[in-house]
Design a protein around this motif. Sequence first.
Motif, PDB file in Angstrom:
ATOM      1  N   UNK A  50       0.836  -1.206   0.000  1.00 40.06           N
ATOM      2  CA  UNK A  50       0.000   0.000   0.000  1.00 40.06           C
ATOM      3  C   UNK A  50       0.874   1.260   0.000  1.00 40.06           C
ATOM      4  N   UNK A  51       0.370   2.363  -0.553  1.00 36.90           N
ATOM      5  CA  UNK A  51       1.139   3.621  -0.577  1.00 36.90           C
ATOM      6  C   UNK A  51       1.023   4.386   0.755  1.00 36.90           C
ATOM      7  N   UNK A  52       1.419   3.733   1.832  1.00 36.11           N
ATOM      8  CA  UNK A  52       1.204   4.286   3.174  1.00 36.11           C
ATOM      9  C   UNK A  52       1.992   5.578   3.398  1.00 36.11           C
ATOM     10  N   UNK A  53       3.219   5.636   2.915  1.00 39.04           N
ATOM     11  CA  UNK A  53       4.028   6.847   3.128  1.00 39.04           C
ATOM     12  C   UNK A  53       3.434   8.022   2.349  1.00 39.04           C
ATOM     13  N   UNK A  90      -1.336   7.389  12.882  1.00 40.82           N
ATOM     14  CA  UNK A  90      -1.856   7.128  11.540  1.00 40.82           C
ATOM     15  C   UNK A  90      -1.178   5.902  10.943  1.00 40.82           C
ATOM     16  N   UNK A  91       0.161   5.840  11.056  1.00 39.80           N
ATOM     17  CA  UNK A  91       0.902   4.693  10.517  1.00 39.80           C
ATOM     18  C   UNK A  91       0.500   3.396  11.211  1.00 39.80           C
ATOM     19  N   UNK A  92       0.398   3.434  12.514  1.00 38.51           N
ATOM     20  CA  UNK A  92       0.018   2.234  13.274  1.00 38.51           C
ATOM     21  C   UNK A  92      -1.377   1.791  12.853  1.00 38.51           C
ATOM     22  N   UNK A  93      -2.277   2.745  12.664  1.00 35.59           N
ATOM     23  CA  UNK A  93      -3.639   2.425  12.223  1.00 35.59           C
ATOM     24  C   UNK A  93      -3.651   1.763  10.846  1.00 35.59           C
ATOM     25  N   UNK A  94      -2.668   2.082  10.010  1.00 37.00           N
ATOM     26  CA  UNK A  94      -2.555   1.480   8.672  1.00 37.00           C
ATOM     27  C   UNK A  94      -1.880   0.115   8.700  1.00 37.00           C
TER      28      UNK A  94
END
Length: 83
Positions: free
Chosen positions: A17-20, A64-68
């Motif tokens: 996924x494009x998380x960054x 936000x990152x942890x949620x992803x």
Amino acid sequence: MASRKCWLTFEGGCQDQPVIWQLSQAFPAVQFDVRQASVSQQIGIMALQFTAEDEEQLEAAIAFLVDKGVRVDPVEGGSLVVG
């Protein structure tokens, strides 16, 4: 100014996924510098240095990152590349 160095681990499908990019769109006031990265089909590991105006912005970006689905660990010692 707040700053934090973290290891990000992407696995379980979130490495695809494009998380960054999503992070950059959701938190434009949080800057990050990619210091190291290694990505395979099974796992991605990235060292980032985050910088923001205050600690609250950093905490929200990390949440936000942890949620992803990204595991976020602090860099301990001097293992993050200097430069």
